[in-house]
Design a protein around this motif. Structure first.
Motif, PDB file in Angstrom:
ATOM      1  N   SER A  91      -1.848  60.015  21.963  1.00 26.30           N
ATOM      2  CA  SER A  91      -2.495  58.705  21.789  1.00 26.30           C
ATOM      3  C   SER A  91      -3.089  58.492  20.398  1.00 26.30           C
ATOM      4  O   SER A  91      -3.443  57.358  20.054  1.00 26.30           O
ATOM      5  CB  SER A  91      -3.605  58.528  22.833  1.00 26.30           C
ATOM      6  OG  SER A  91      -4.711  59.366  22.541  1.00 26.30           O
ATOM      7  N   THR A  95      -6.798  53.587  21.822  1.00 26.07           N
ATOM      8  CA  THR A  95      -6.769  53.128  23.211  1.00 26.07           C
ATOM      9  C   THR A  95      -5.589  52.198  23.490  1.00 26.07           C
ATOM     10  O   THR A  95      -5.103  52.126  24.619  1.00 26.07           O
ATOM     11  CB  THR A  95      -8.084  52.408  23.567  1.00 26.07           C
ATOM     12  OG1 THR A  95      -8.335  51.360  22.610  1.00 26.07           O
ATOM     13  CG2 THR A  95      -9.250  53.372  23.566  1.00 26.07           C
ATOM     14  N   GLU A  98      -2.808  54.534  24.052  1.00 27.55           N
ATOM     15  CA  GLU A  98      -3.077  55.197  25.333  1.00 27.55           C
ATOM     16  C   GLU A  98      -2.652  54.317  26.506  1.00 27.55           C
ATOM     17  O   GLU A  98      -1.979  54.774  27.443  1.00 27.55           O
ATOM     18  CB  GLU A  98      -4.562  55.536  25.430  1.00 27.55           C
ATOM     19  CG  GLU A  98      -4.967  56.257  26.706  1.00 27.55           C
ATOM     20  CD  GLU A  98      -6.446  56.584  26.679  1.00 27.55           C
ATOM     21  OE1 GLU A  98      -6.782  57.746  26.384  1.00 27.55           O
ATOM     22  OE2 GLU A  98      -7.271  55.678  26.941  1.00 27.55           O
ATOM     23  N   LYS A  99      -3.013  53.047  26.446  1.00 31.31           N
ATOM     24  CA  LYS A  99      -2.645  52.115  27.510  1.00 31.31           C
ATOM     25  C   LYS A  99      -1.135  51.974  27.603  1.00 31.31           C
ATOM     26  O   LYS A  99      -0.563  51.932  28.709  1.00 31.31           O
ATOM     27  CB  LYS A  99      -3.284  50.746  27.245  1.00 31.31           C
ATOM     28  CG  LYS A  99      -3.042  49.740  28.356  1.00 31.31           C
ATOM     29  CD  LYS A  99      -3.785  48.432  28.067  1.00 31.31           C
ATOM     30  CE  LYS A  99      -3.546  47.430  29.180  1.00 31.31           C
ATOM     31  NZ  LYS A  99      -4.249  46.142  28.918  1.00 31.31           N
ATOM     32  N   PRO A 117      -8.785  61.433  27.734  1.00 36.56           N
ATOM     33  CA  PRO A 117      -8.997  60.055  27.286  1.00 36.56           C
ATOM     34  C   PRO A 117      -9.273  59.946  25.793  1.00 36.56           C
ATOM     35  O   PRO A 117      -9.902  60.830  25.194  1.00 36.56           O
ATOM     36  CB  PRO A 117     -10.206  59.594  28.102  1.00 36.56           C
ATOM     37  CG  PRO A 117     -10.193  60.467  29.320  1.00 36.56           C
ATOM     38  CD  PRO A 117      -9.706  61.803  28.822  1.00 36.56           C
ATOM     39  N   SER A 124      -8.604  51.664  29.920  1.00 33.90           N
ATOM     40  CA  SER A 124      -7.163  51.903  29.893  1.00 33.90           C
ATOM     41  C   SER A 124      -6.658  52.649  31.117  1.00 33.90           C
ATOM     42  O   SER A 124      -5.481  52.550  31.458  1.00 33.90           O
ATOM     43  CB  SER A 124      -6.783  52.669  28.625  1.00 33.90           C
ATOM     44  OG  SER A 124      -7.408  53.929  28.607  1.00 33.90           O
TER      45      SER A 124
END
Length: 330
Positions: A91, A95, A98-99, A117, A124
Motif C-alpha cells: 500500500s 489509503t 489500500e482501498k 493498515p 478503507s
C-alpha cells in the motif's frame, strides 16, 4: 479440449482435477492434449465456479522494510503448509492504494485477508466486517473496531527500551518516531513519553523527530537530530531501519556509537546484528506473528465469524548488543 476428444466438458474438468471418477487412460489423453495446447487452468475462474478460494490476500504498508518482508515470508510459508496460495499487495502507506487493493482482493474472492493498515483511519477496511471476507489485522490494535488482530505490544516494548537506556545512565534521550497516523509508531511514541515523564523532572523537554520509518526518511530525520539544535546522549528509534540510517549519519559526522551517542532500535531485523555497530533493539518474532494471525484467519475461514473477538499482543524482547553502550557502563 472436450470437442477434440469427443467427451463432455465435465469429463475434461474432472480429469484435470485427477478425479477418481475418470479412468487412467482418459486422464492421460486429457493431460497430453492440455500439454500440446499449452493449457493452464484459471485458478480464479475456478474459484468463481466453486465459490471457494485457495488464495489469501496480504496487504502491507512497505515491502522494502525488512521486517514486513520477513513477516510476509513467514505468512506465505504458514499458508503453503495449509494448502493456500498468497497474493501480496503493497500500500505504500497510501489509503487510496489500500482501498484499491482491498477491492481487487474482493473481486478475486480470496478466502481471507491479513492486513497491516496504512494508518489508524479504518475507513478503507471496516466494510470487510460485514462483507463476508474474513479479516485479521496485523500491527494494529483491532480492539476498538471489534476486529481480530495480532501485534507486538509496542507501548511495553518502547518502555523497556527507554528504561534500559536510563539504567545505563543516559539522561538526555531523544526519539525518532514514525508516521503520526500509524498504530505502531504512535504506541512507541507513547511508551517513550511515558517513561521520560516518569523518570525525569518536569524540566526535561522530550526530543522528538518524526520520520516515515523508511531508510530515506530515517536518514533525513537523523540529519535533523544532528542539526545542532538538540542536546542528547542517546536515541530510541521507531524501528531498526531508522536506527541503521542513524548509524550512517553518526559516522558521516565523524562520531562514534556508542561512545558519542547510544542507539536502540525496534524489530530486530536481520541487518541489526550485522550493522557496523551491532544494534541493540527490541525483538519482534515475525514467525510468531504469522502463526497467531494465520491460525485466527484459518479458524474464521473454516468456522465462520466467531462471537469471540481475539486481540493478541506479543511482548517484544530486549536484545542487547554494542550500540547501547552497555559494555562501557559496566
Amino acid at each position: 479440449m472436450a470437442r477434440i476428444l469427443g467427451v463432455s466438458h465435465s469429463t475434461v474438468s474432472r480429469a484435470l482435477r485427477d478425479s477418481p471418477e475418470i479412468g487412467p487412460l482418459m486422464k492421460q489423453k486429457v493431460r497430453d492434449l492440455a500439454l500440446n495446447l499449452n493449457y493452464r487452468p484459471n485458478a480464479f475462474a475456478r474459484n468463481l465456479v466453486r465459490q471457494k478460494s485457495e488464495h489469501i490476500g496480504i496487504i502491507i504498508p512497505d515491502i522494502e522494510n525488512p521486517f514486513y518482508a520477513s513477516l510476509c515470508k513467514r505468512i506465505i510459508r504458514f499458508f503453503e503448509n495449509n494448502n493456500y496460495k498468497t497474493i501480496i499487495c503493497n500500500s505504500d502507506r497510501d489509503t487510496t492504494k489500500e482501498k484499491s487493493h482491498i477491492e481487487y482482493l474482493e473481486e478475486l474472492q480470496v478466502a481471507g485477508i491479513l492486513m497491516v493498515p496504512a494508518d489508524v483511519n479504518q475507513e478503507s477496511f471496516m466494510h470487510l466486517t460485514t462483507s463476508g471476507v474474513p479479516l485479521v489485522l496485523i500491527d494494529h490494535d483491532g480492539t476498538k473496531e471489534k476486529i481480530d488482530s495480532v501485534m507486538g505490544n509496542n507501548f511495553i516494548g518502547a518502555c523497556i527500551a527507554v528504561k534500559h537506556l536510563i539504567s545505563l545512565g543516559y539522561t538526555k534521550i531523544a526519539h525518532i518516531s514514525g508516521p503520526e497516523n500509524a498504530d505502531p509508531s504512535l504506541a512507541r511514541l507513547k511508551g517513550y513519553l511515558h517513561v521520560v515523564s516518569e523518570f525525569f523532572s518536569t524540566d526535561f523537554e522530550p526530543i522528538i523527530i518524526h520520520s516515515d520509518s523508511t531508510f530515506t526518511g530515517g536518514y533525513e530525520a537523523s540529519k535533523s537530530l544532528f542539526s545542532g539544535k538538540y542536546d542528547f546522549d542517546a536515541v530510541f528509534t521507531v524501528n531498526d531501519v531508522t536506527a541503521l540510517s542513524l548509524l550512517q549519519v553518526v559516522n558521516e559526522r565523524g562520531l562514534r556509537v556508542p561512545y558519542d551517542v547510544s542507539v536502540v532500535g525496534f524489530d530486530d531485523i536481520s541487518m541489526a546484528r550485522m550493522a557496523s555497530v551491532p544494534l541493540t533493539t527490541m525483538r519482534q518474532v515475525p514467525e510468531d506473528i504469522a502463526r497467531e494471525a494465520g491460525n485466527i484467519l484459518l479458524d474464521k475461514m473454516q468456522t465462520g465469524y466467531s462471537d469471540s473477538q481475539r486481540n493478541i499482543f506479543l511482548t517484544p524482547e530486549l536484545i542487547i548488543r554494542d550500540s547501547c553502550g552497555s559494555k562501557l557502563r559496566v
